[in-house]
Write a protein that holds these residues in place. Structure first.
Motif, PDB file in Angstrom:
ATOM      1  N   PRO A 127       0.896  -1.090  -0.069  1.00 52.91           N
ATOM      2  CA  PRO A 127       0.065  -0.048  -0.114  1.00 52.91           C
ATOM      3  C   PRO A 127       0.913   1.319   0.334  1.00 52.91           C
ATOM      4  O   PRO A 127       0.514   2.158  -0.639  1.00 52.91           O
ATOM      5  CB  PRO A 127      -0.768  -0.074   1.250  1.00 52.91           C
ATOM      6  CG  PRO A 127      -0.888  -1.619   1.603  1.00 52.91           C
ATOM      7  CD  PRO A 127       0.393  -2.157   1.087  1.00 52.91           C
TER       8      PRO A 127
ATOM      9  N   LEU B 108       0.862   4.142  -2.937  1.00 58.75           N
ATOM     10  CA  LEU B 108       0.422   5.378  -2.473  1.00 58.75           C
ATOM     11  C   LEU B 108       1.482   6.343  -3.067  1.00 58.75           C
ATOM     12  O   LEU B 108       1.277   7.422  -3.594  1.00 58.75           O
ATOM     13  CB  LEU B 108       0.254   5.553  -0.887  1.00 58.75           C
ATOM     14  CG  LEU B 108      -0.010   6.979  -0.381  1.00 58.75           C
ATOM     15  CD1 LEU B 108      -1.413   7.547  -0.925  1.00 58.75           C
ATOM     16  CD2 LEU B 108       0.003   7.024   1.294  1.00 58.75           C
TER      17      LEU B 108
ATOM     18  N   ARG C 111       0.781   9.420  -5.874  1.00 55.05           N
ATOM     19  CA  ARG C 111       1.190  10.592  -5.353  1.00 55.05           C
ATOM     20  C   ARG C 111       2.290  11.257  -5.611  1.00 55.05           C
ATOM     21  O   ARG C 111       3.120  11.664  -4.861  1.00 55.05           O
ATOM     22  CB  ARG C 111       0.709  10.811  -3.997  1.00 55.05           C
ATOM     23  CG  ARG C 111      -0.824  10.542  -3.511  1.00 55.05           C
ATOM     24  CD  ARG C 111      -1.740  11.104  -4.012  1.00 55.05           C
ATOM     25  NE  ARG C 111      -3.126  10.652  -3.614  1.00 55.05           N
ATOM     26  CZ  ARG C 111      -4.193  11.281  -3.910  1.00 55.05           C
ATOM     27  NH1 ARG C 111      -4.097  12.236  -4.659  1.00 55.05           N
ATOM     28  NH2 ARG C 111      -5.581  10.771  -3.516  1.00 55.05           N
TER      29      ARG C 111
ATOM     30  N   ALA D  19       2.712  13.023   0.252  1.00 55.53           N
ATOM     31  CA  ALA D  19       2.723  11.524   0.786  1.00 55.53           C
ATOM     32  C   ALA D  19       3.873  10.980   0.084  1.00 55.53           C
ATOM     33  O   ALA D  19       4.465   9.948   0.926  1.00 55.53           O
ATOM     34  CB  ALA D  19       1.358  10.963   0.377  1.00 55.53           C
ATOM     35  N   ASP D  20       4.271  11.211  -1.052  1.00 53.86           N
ATOM     36  CA  ASP D  20       5.276  10.550  -1.720  1.00 53.86           C
ATOM     37  C   ASP D  20       6.820  10.687  -0.997  1.00 53.86           C
ATOM     38  O   ASP D  20       7.538   9.778  -0.723  1.00 53.86           O
ATOM     39  CB  ASP D  20       5.269  11.077  -3.123  1.00 53.86           C
ATOM     40  CG  ASP D  20       6.737  10.225  -3.723  1.00 53.86           C
ATOM     41  OD1 ASP D  20       7.052   9.151  -3.588  1.00 53.86           O
ATOM     42  OD2 ASP D  20       7.118  10.794  -5.214  1.00 53.86           O
TER      43      ASP D  20
ATOM     44  N   ARG E  66       7.028   1.291  -5.591  1.00 50.74           N
ATOM     45  CA  ARG E  66       6.669   2.582  -6.401  1.00 50.74           C
ATOM     46  C   ARG E  66       7.413   2.576  -7.575  1.00 50.74           C
ATOM     47  O   ARG E  66       6.795   3.008  -8.579  1.00 50.74           O
ATOM     48  CB  ARG E  66       7.444   3.352  -5.495  1.00 50.74           C
ATOM     49  CG  ARG E  66       7.177   5.001  -5.811  1.00 50.74           C
ATOM     50  CD  ARG E  66       8.040   5.879  -4.997  1.00 50.74           C
ATOM     51  NE  ARG E  66       8.091   7.250  -5.456  1.00 50.74           N
ATOM     52  CZ  ARG E  66       8.656   7.726  -6.303  1.00 50.74           C
ATOM     53  NH1 ARG E  66       9.883   6.974  -6.755  1.00 50.74           N
ATOM     54  NH2 ARG E  66       8.805   8.969  -6.639  1.00 50.74           N
TER      55      ARG E  66
END
Length: 314
Positions: free
Chosen positions: A119, A123, A127, A132-133, A198
């Motif tokens: 998650p 995320l 983003r 958030a990143d 990511r």
């Protein structure tokens, strides 16, 4: 699956195992200390030189190096891994007793890592460039840079000593005794896998099929869960296999910190007590498990990705 490919891989595993066994036996043979004297020391006995010589003959340590190695390897091929010098028990029995706790710890840490890393990685990808990143990347950098034993000691101090939520040591069989060592092992992996997820998700988001899915009016959640994530998981499968193999052989520090009754803790004790049969068997077993896991990962990868199967056939 091509039988020739499988036979070739099994042959490679056999050759590597023989090489690892020879290197391990050589390093143990060259190590300082006398295992014959260590046998008496572990029993609280101060041996005389005559007693040490008799023990060396009994253990076969008076024979030439190659004779010792060939004898040990032949016994291993028949399932006899020797007797522990310090515990005076069959090495195979000791390994089997400690194997399941280490497997349980490794699987628990992998599961915890996946629950958190997937998650967070998705995320950060969705983003990209946002707050958030940046927070996720900072957290992953912290997880990668912090040593396992240091994070484990912090958990013991905060969760076990200050808050009293969990026991300090993990010698029992309860689930509560598995949480802290599993969290310690998972913390570093969370940082690494968050970055991998990511990167994989960002790569998939730039593919043409994502543009087509958006043009058809699919929601972002549907695109991520039904299309992006299944394609992004393929590169992670190999990493998961490597991580599981590394965990089975690399949990020694964490197991010692938490007094966890696993293979790693036993291996550290074996090294300090000059228990050479236990050390040699530990290295051999871990190498075999690691290579078998890699073989299973390669087979599953080919099953999941048709392009790999076509490439293997060609």
């Amino acid at each position: 699956m091509d039988p020739r490919w499988l036979a070739r891989r099994l042959g490679q595993i056999l050759i590597v195992l023989v090489g690892i066994s020879f290197i391990t036996f050589t390093l143990v043979w060259l190590a300082p200390g006398d295992p014959a004297q260590a046998v008496y020391t572990s029993q609280g006995i101060t041996p005389t030189p005559e007693m040490v010589d008799q023990m060396r003959v009994r253990l076969g340590l008076d024979k030439p190096f190659l004779v010792q190695y060939v004898t040990w390897l032949g016994n291993c091929l028949h399932g006899d891994f020797g007797t522990s010098y310090s515990l005076n028990k069959p090495v195979a029995d000791l390994m089997l007793v400690r194997l399941w706790p280490t497997i349980k710890l490794s699987l628990a840490s992998l599961l915890l890592m996946l629950v958190v890393a997937v998650p967070l990685g998705m995320l950060a990808a969705v983003r990209r460039g946002g707050i958030a990143d940046r927070l996720v990347r900072g957290f992953s950098f912290l997880g990668i840079s912090m040593p396992n034993f240091w994070f484990g000691l912090l958990l013991i101090w905060a969760v076990a000593l200050k808050l009293g939520w969990l026991p300090v040591v993990s010698t029992g069989q309860g689930l509560d005794r598995l949480i802290l060592p599993a969290a310690t092992l998972a913390f570093a992996m969370i940082g690494k896998y968050t970055r991998q997820v990511r990167t994989a998700v960002l790569e998939e988001l730039g593919q043409d099929y994502v543009v087509g899915a958006r043009a058809r009016g699919l929601s972002e959640r549907a695109i991520l869960t039904r299309h992006v994530l299944p394609n992004a998981q393929l590169p992670l499968i190999t990493l998961l296999g490597l991580s599981l193999g590394s965990l089975l052989g690399g949990t020694a520090v964490v197991e010692v910190v938490f007094s966890y009754p696993g293979l790693g803790n036993m291996a550290v004790t074996a090294v300090t007590s000059y228990d050479y049969p236990l050390v040699q068997t530990y290295v051999l077993w871990i190498a075999l498990i690691y290579m078998v896991i890699n073989l299973v990962v390669d087979v599953s990868y080919a099953r999941l990705d048709p392009r790999v199967r076509r490439g293997a056939r060609s």
